[in-house]
Design a protein around this motif. Structure first.
Motif, PDB file in Angstrom:
ATOM      1  N   PRO A   1      -1.838   7.707   3.955  1.00 32.86           N
ATOM      2  CA  PRO A   1      -1.852   7.085   5.280  1.00 32.86           C
ATOM      3  C   PRO A   1      -0.681   6.130   5.478  1.00 32.86           C
ATOM      4  CG  PRO A   1      -4.057   7.089   4.342  1.00 32.86           C
ATOM      5  CD  PRO A   1      -3.136   7.548   3.252  1.00 32.86           C
ATOM      6  N   VAL A   2      -0.052   6.216   6.643  1.00 33.50           N
ATOM      7  CA  VAL A   2       1.085   5.348   6.942  1.00 33.50           C
ATOM      8  C   VAL A   2       0.683   3.881   6.849  1.00 33.50           C
ATOM      9  CG1 VAL A   2       2.674   4.639   8.779  1.00 33.50           C
ATOM     10  CG2 VAL A   2       2.293   7.066   8.329  1.00 33.50           C
ATOM     11  N   GLU A   3      -0.548   3.575   7.234  1.00 37.98           N
ATOM     12  CA  GLU A   3      -1.012   2.186   7.164  1.00 37.98           C
ATOM     13  C   GLU A   3      -0.935   1.648   5.738  1.00 37.98           C
ATOM     14  OE1 GLU A   3      -2.373   4.283  10.615  1.00 37.98           O
ATOM     15  OE2 GLU A   3      -2.703   4.711   8.479  1.00 37.98           O
ATOM     16  N   ARG A   4      -1.299   2.500   4.773  1.00 29.15           N
ATOM     17  CA  ARG A   4      -1.230   2.051   3.379  1.00 29.15           C
ATOM     18  C   ARG A   4       0.222   1.884   2.934  1.00 29.15           C
ATOM     19  NH1 ARG A   4      -4.180   5.633  -1.042  1.00 29.15           N
ATOM     20  NH2 ARG A   4      -5.909   5.179   0.379  1.00 29.15           N
TER      21      ARG A   4
ATOM     22  N   THR B   1       2.743  -4.781  -0.278  1.00 29.56           N
ATOM     23  CA  THR B   1       3.234  -4.464  -1.623  1.00 29.56           C
ATOM     24  C   THR B   1       3.858  -3.075  -1.695  1.00 29.56           C
ATOM     25  OG1 THR B   1       1.012  -3.681  -2.243  1.00 29.56           O
ATOM     26  CG2 THR B   1       1.570  -5.988  -2.722  1.00 29.56           C
ATOM     27  N   TRP B   2       3.836  -2.355  -0.570  1.00 35.21           N
ATOM     28  CA  TRP B   2       4.465  -1.023  -0.527  1.00 35.21           C
ATOM     29  C   TRP B   2       5.771  -1.149   0.262  1.00 35.21           C
ATOM     30  CZ3 TRP B   2       1.429   3.980  -1.262  1.00 35.21           C
ATOM     31  CH2 TRP B   2       0.340   3.765  -2.103  1.00 35.21           C
ATOM     32  N   TYR B   3       5.788  -0.679   1.526  1.00 33.63           N
ATOM     33  CA  TYR B   3       7.015  -0.733   2.319  1.00 33.63           C
ATOM     34  C   TYR B   3       7.009  -1.834   3.380  1.00 33.63           C
ATOM     35  CZ  TYR B   3       8.835   3.515   0.176  1.00 33.63           C
ATOM     36  OH  TYR B   3       9.332   4.434  -0.716  1.00 33.63           O
TER      37      TYR B   3
ATOM     38  N   GLY C   1      10.164   8.381  -7.252  1.00 26.53           N
ATOM     39  CA  GLY C   1       8.986   8.449  -8.105  1.00 26.53           C
ATOM     40  C   GLY C   1       8.488   7.109  -8.584  1.00 26.53           C
ATOM     41  N   GLN C   2       8.806   6.025  -7.866  1.00 31.63           N
ATOM     42  CA  GLN C   2       8.389   4.697  -8.276  1.00 31.63           C
ATOM     43  C   GLN C   2       6.970   4.372  -7.767  1.00 31.63           C
ATOM     44  OE1 GLN C   2      10.394   2.775 -10.326  1.00 31.63           O
ATOM     45  NE2 GLN C   2      11.619   4.649 -10.331  1.00 31.63           N
ATOM     46  N   LYS C   3       6.282   3.528  -8.493  1.00 29.42           N
ATOM     47  CA  LYS C   3       4.930   3.128  -8.111  1.00 29.42           C
ATOM     48  C   LYS C   3       4.937   2.452  -6.744  1.00 29.42           C
ATOM     49  CE  LYS C   3       0.991   0.340  -9.701  1.00 29.42           C
ATOM     50  NZ  LYS C   3       0.482  -0.581 -10.758  1.00 29.42           N
ATOM     51  N   GLN C   4       4.013   2.863  -5.881  1.00 29.47           N
ATOM     52  CA  GLN C   4       3.827   2.320  -4.529  1.00 29.47           C
ATOM     53  C   GLN C   4       5.091   2.436  -3.673  1.00 29.47           C
ATOM     54  OE1 GLN C   4       2.234  -1.664  -5.011  1.00 29.47           O
ATOM     55  NE2 GLN C   4       0.205  -0.880  -5.574  1.00 29.47           N
ATOM     56  N   ASN C   5       5.959   3.380  -4.034  1.00 30.25           N
ATOM     57  CA  ASN C   5       7.160   3.667  -3.239  1.00 30.25           C
ATOM     58  C   ASN C   5       7.314   5.180  -3.053  1.00 30.25           C
ATOM     59  OD1 ASN C   5       8.323   1.076  -2.679  1.00 30.25           O
ATOM     60  ND2 ASN C   5       8.821   0.917  -4.850  1.00 30.25           N
TER      61      ASN C   5
ATOM     62  N   ALA D   1       4.314  10.524   1.719  1.00 22.79           N
ATOM     63  CA  ALA D   1       3.725  11.509   0.810  1.00 22.79           C
ATOM     64  C   ALA D   1       4.190  11.275  -0.622  1.00 22.79           C
ATOM     65  CB  ALA D   1       4.076  12.930   1.246  1.00 22.79           C
ATOM     66  N   GLY D   2       3.291  11.490  -1.544  1.00 23.77           N
ATOM     67  CA  GLY D   2       3.581  11.311  -2.956  1.00 23.77           C
ATOM     68  C   GLY D   2       2.323  10.869  -3.674  1.00 23.77           C
ATOM     69  N   TYR D   3       2.459   9.882  -4.563  1.00 21.23           N
ATOM     70  CA  TYR D   3       1.333   9.352  -5.320  1.00 21.23           C
ATOM     71  C   TYR D   3       1.487   7.845  -5.461  1.00 21.23           C
ATOM     72  CZ  TYR D   3       0.572  14.220  -6.514  1.00 21.23           C
ATOM     73  OH  TYR D   3       0.358  15.575  -6.432  1.00 21.23           O
ATOM     74  N   GLU D   4       0.389   7.122  -5.395  1.00 21.04           N
ATOM     75  CA  GLU D   4       0.450   5.666  -5.522  1.00 21.04           C
ATOM     76  C   GLU D   4       1.074   5.264  -6.852  1.00 21.04           C
ATOM     77  OE1 GLU D   4      -2.466   1.717  -5.453  1.00 21.04           O
ATOM     78  OE2 GLU D   4      -3.267   3.686  -4.934  1.00 21.04           O
ATOM     79  N   GLN D   5       0.754   6.017  -7.910  1.00 20.00           N
ATOM     80  CA  GLN D   5       1.262   5.665  -9.231  1.00 20.00           C
ATOM     81  C   GLN D   5       2.686   6.147  -9.458  1.00 20.00           C
ATOM     82  OE1 GLN D   5      -0.985   7.948  -8.540  1.00 20.00           O
ATOM     83  NE2 GLN D   5      -0.882   9.724  -9.905  1.00 20.00           N
TER      84      GLN D   5
END
Length: 378
Positions: free
Chosen positions: A259-262, A267-269, A321-325, A280-284
């Motif tokens: 979700p774009v909100e997340r 701590t993300w974008y 491939g970075q966490k939360q990015n 799109a991707g993975y939180e980790q």
């Protein structure tokens, strides 16, 4: 493929050139009573020639039959009839039952897995190097990211677009190469924020659809993307952050829509995404697009359906491939009207010529032939 910006250093042709090509939208087909809800739908998507009209749908194919037309082996078809069937978007003639590996990191794609993926290559010292990806909309137009053309002036007229390739160092005989005659960049593209990061490229002559080259489907305006739970990215970008060498073989990797909100959380974008973006991707981390994948496709479908739609164009991200990015993509659904507008502006007048009359006559005859063949197989 693991964003920093995702950028790295016949016979039917006369008829095809007279057609006013537009864009293909994927319409989900309901399951019939005989289909299991857990079984992917066999119905091909419809190819939309304008906002309200579709070509007649071609029915499911019974297994084990072969003819001169790979996409429809029930009945022997002429070359021209087969060409018209190839206008169905999202078709992957070489893929029977795709089950991609669910592993962390990308892997080599098989030839024909993603036949709408394009390699955009720049010329340096009389050699060509992969720069960005692109997506086939129709025989004359490719969709890509606007930032691929940042600060280059008109140099792109010397670039080339490669269709039907899998391994760039050994492209094979099925590859088609075209050049760019026109670039349409979104008029509100902002290189600082990467908003409206989308562009259209017109080819010097139409490509021909075959087993390795096919048009992508785009999601219909009413499609609910959050229900699409089977997504992939593909490209020839670098396979690890910090590398400067593009992958020789097309890479594919599964991703999740986030979700774009997340993705906009502190701590993300931290609010950098707009409503024109997908995440799109993975939180980790671990799986992501990277430099050189720009302009390439983010493809999604519901796991109960068969055909993928290109829902996003690779745009940007922080690292690879970075966490939360996770990767950030330009939403094709958001820009459907913009795409329609420019392809409509560019379409040729429809002259009352013998070529156009032939183009208009062929589809009804083909539909009748396929209908009779379908009855024989029931």
């Amino acid at each position: 493929m693991t964003g920093s910006w995702k950028l790295t250093l016949p016979s039917l042709m006369p008829v095809m050139e007279s057609v006013s090509w537009q864009i293909p939208l994927l319409e989900e087909e309901p399951h019939t009573a005989s289909e299991s809800p857990s079984t992917p739908s066999p119905h091909p998507p419809k190819y939309w020639t304008d906002a309200s009209t579709t070509l007649q749908q071609v029915g499911p194919q019974p297994p084990g039959l072969r003819s001169n037309c790979p996409i429809y082996p029930i009945v022997r078809l002429s070359a021209r009839e087969c060409e018209y069937l190839y206008m169905i978007c999202g078709n992957r003639p070489l893929v029977q039952d795709f089950r991609g590996s669910r592993v962390v990191g990308g892997k080599d794609a098989e030839p024909g897995n993603w036949p709408w993926t394009v390699s955009i290559q720049e010329e340096i010292a009389k050699e060509y190097f992969h720069l960005c990806g692109g997506v086939i909309l129709n025989p004359l137009w490719v969709l890509t990211a606007a930032h691929c053309f940042k600060d280059i002036g008109n140099e792109y007229f010397s670039w080339r677009l490669v269709f039907g390739a899998n391994q760039l160092s050994q492209m094979g005989t099925k590859v088609q190469i075209r050049t760019i005659t026109e670039k349409i960049q979104h008029e509100k593209y902002d290189p600082e924020t990467e908003s409206n990061d989308i562009a259209l490229l017109k080819l010097n002559k139409p490509i021909i659809f075959d087993d390795y080259t096919q048009p992508a489907c785009l999601p219909a305006k009413q499609a609910i993307l959050s229900k699409m739970d089977d997504c992939y990215i593909a490209g020839w970008g670098v396979i690890e952050e910090g590398s400067t060498e593009a992958s020789d073989i097309l890479q594919e990797a599964p991703v999740n829509l986030i979700p774009v909100e997340r993705c906009n959380s502190p701590t993300w974008y931290n609010g950098a995404l707009g409503n024109y973006n997908l995440c799109a991707g993975y939180e980790q981390g671990g799986i992501d697009s990277c430099q050189g994948d720009s302009g390439g496709p983010l493809m999604c479908k519901n796991h109960k359906t068969k055909f993928y739609a290109v829902v996003g164009i690779t745009s940007w991200g922080s690292g690879c491939g970075q966490k939360q990015n996770p990767g950030i993509y330009t939403s094709t659904q958001f820009y459907l009207e913009w795409i329609f507008k420019h392809l409509n502006d560019e379409k040729k007048p429809a002259p009352k010529s013998l070529k156009m009359k032939a183009a208009k006559k062929i589809w009804p005859k083909l539909a009748e032939k396929l209908g009779k063949a379908g009855k024989k197989t029931n």
